[in-house]
Enzyme design. Structure first.
Site, short mmCIF file in Angstrom:
data_model
loop_
_atom_site.label_atom_id
_atom_site.label_comp_id
_atom_site.label_asym_id
_atom_site.label_seq_id
_atom_site.Cartn_x
_atom_site.Cartn_y
_atom_site.Cartn_z
NE ARG A 102 -3.90 0.49 1.99
CZ ARG A 102 -5.17 0.63 2.59
NH1 ARG A 102 -5.24 1.26 3.77
NH2 ARG A 102 -6.11 0.02 1.97
CG HIS A 129 -8.52 0.25 -2.76
ND1 HIS A 129 -7.54 -1.09 -2.34
CD2 HIS A 129 -9.26 0.33 -1.47
CE1 HIS A 129 -7.66 -1.22 -1.12
NE2 HIS A 129 -8.69 -0.57 -0.67
CD GLN A 132 -12.95 -2.02 -0.58
OE1 GLN A 132 -12.14 -2.01 0.50
NE2 GLN A 132 -14.03 -2.65 -0.18
CG ASP A 228 -13.72 6.41 -0.71
OD1 ASP A 228 -13.57 6.17 0.63
OD2 ASP A 228 -12.62 6.47 -1.43
CB CYS A 268 -14.06 0.95 0.32
SG CYS A 268 -13.52 2.47 0.55
NE ARG A 296 -10.05 -5.40 0.79
CZ ARG A 296 -9.31 -4.48 1.08
NH1 ARG A 296 -9.95 -3.23 1.74
NH2 ARG A 296 -8.17 -4.42 0.98
N1 CP Z 1 -11.16 -0.26 2.58
C1 CP Z 1 -9.90 -0.14 2.99
O1 CP Z 1 -9.13 -0.76 2.36
O2 CP Z 1 -9.77 0.02 4.32
P1 CP Z 1 -8.36 -0.10 5.06
O3 CP Z 1 -8.06 1.37 4.76
O4 CP Z 1 -8.77 -0.07 6.50
O5 CP Z 1 -7.45 -1.15 4.90
N1 NVA Z 2 -10.08 6.81 -0.95
C1 NVA Z 2 -9.70 6.35 0.33
C2 NVA Z 2 -9.97 4.70 0.44
C3 NVA Z 2 -9.57 4.13 1.53
C4 NVA Z 2 -9.63 2.67 1.96
C5 NVA Z 2 -8.19 6.81 0.77
O1 NVA Z 2 -7.15 6.52 -0.33
O2 NVA Z 2 -7.95 7.00 1.79
#
Ligand code: CP
Ligand code: NVA
Length: 309
Positions: A102, A129, A132, A228, A268, A296
């Site tokens: 990530r 993502h 997700q 989101d 998400c 997930r």
């Molecule tokens: N939806 C998601 O990726 O959550 P986290 O940021 O908690 O991993």
């Molecule tokens: N759009 C959000 C998604 C979190 C899972 C971010 O990137 O923070």
């Protein structure tokens, strides 16, 4: 060897294969059957941003598959002190079987994958993502909102920021051939490169893709509503301006009432009540939203097994 960097690299059939595996393994897990599909496999999980779901689902997932997960926060490893990403990739990939990362820019992920000897999975970037979206697709199937045989029966509205989640939904729709309407405020539209790729893909799949600045038009008679956060990780300094600019984009009773009667709301998570979604609407769809979060785990188990096949 395949990486899972973004959905653009995957065909509809491949996405279906991953989801079919996820469904099979979820069924086994629910019956208490834990087959060691990835016995002795080591999964490195590198996080340059915070996470609850991604971390827990990958770690539990690899353990349930007979392997082991290593949580590597960039705060603790040399990457965070400036060791080049390509060296980090060459070191870690000599010792493990799979890597999830990530990070911020998609270019960082791509650089990492270029130097990795083992499959690399995108655990979220600023651009997209995709893991997700695997969970989201599984959830739509379970709630009878999507069927691979009739993708055109599905209409989705994504209301909010044209961020990594919006980009991912648009690519998924374009690949699978369902309708998506994306409503973002002016100045927060989705990535131009993603738009172009999606519109091209849509010509092949028959997907209908609509971009608008009108949430009410987007949500009219859809089966699935998605939102989101308005302030993604890394955008904390823009919070005040964003909260003003996104006025009118909250999924509340009034907006939700324009979707189909049996429409579902997906998110998400993490969710910020009072901003992108009202408390009452969020709680009305909590079963869908927390099934989506649980999925997930199942979707990523399918993905990891598929990548190591
Ligand atoms: N939806 C998601 O990726 O959550 P986290 O940021 O908690 O991993
Ligand atoms: N759009 C959000 C998604 C979190 C899972 C971010 O990137 O923070």
């Amino acid at each position: 060897m395949r990486h899972f960097l973004w959905l653009v690299d995957f065909s509809k059939d491949e996405i279906k294969d991953i989801i079919d595996l996820a469904i099979k393994i979820k069924k086994e897990t629910k019956a208490g059957i834990f087959k060691p599909y990835l016995k002795h496999n080591q999964l490195a999980m590198i996080f340059e941003k915070s996470s609850t779901r991604t971390r827990v689902s990958f770690e539990v997932g690899i353990n349930q598959l007979g392997g082991n997960g290593l949580f590597l926060s960039s705060r603790d490893i040399q990457l965070g002190r400036g060791e080049p990403i390509k060296d980090t990739a060459r070191v870690i990939s000599r010792m493990v079987d799979l890597i999830m990362i990530r990070t911020f820019g998609q270019d960082r992920l791509e650089e990492f994958a270029k130097y990795s000897k083992v499959p690399v999975i995108n655990g979220l970037t600023d651009l997209c993502h995709p893991v997700q979206l695997l969970a989201d697709l599984l959830t739509m199937i379970e709630f009878k909102k999507f069927d691979f045989k009739n993708p055109k029966n599905t209409k989705v509205a994504y209301i909010g920021d044209g961020n990594n989640m919006a980009n991912s939904w648009v690519i998924m729709a374009a690949k699978l051939g369902f309708e998506i309407r994306v409503a973002t405020p002016k100045g927060y539209e989705i990535d131009e490169k993603i738009k172009e790729i999606a519109l091209n893909e849509a010509k092949k799949s028959g997907a209908k893709i609509i971009f608008t600045n009108e949430p009410k038009t987007a949500i009219k008679d859809v089966d699935v509503v998605v939102t989101d956060t308005w302030v993604s990780m890394g955008q904390e300094e823009e919070k005040e301006k964003r909260l003003k600019d996104f006025k009118g984009y909250q999924i509340n009773k009034e907006l939700m009432s324009l979707a189909k009667k049996d429409a579902i709301l997906m998110h998400c998570l993490p969710a910020y009540r009072g901003y992108e979604v009202s408390e009452d609407v969020f709680e009305e769809y909590e079963d869908v939203i927390f099934t989506e979060a649980e999925n997930r785990l199942h979707a990523q188990k399918g993905l990891m097994v598929w990548l190591k096949k």
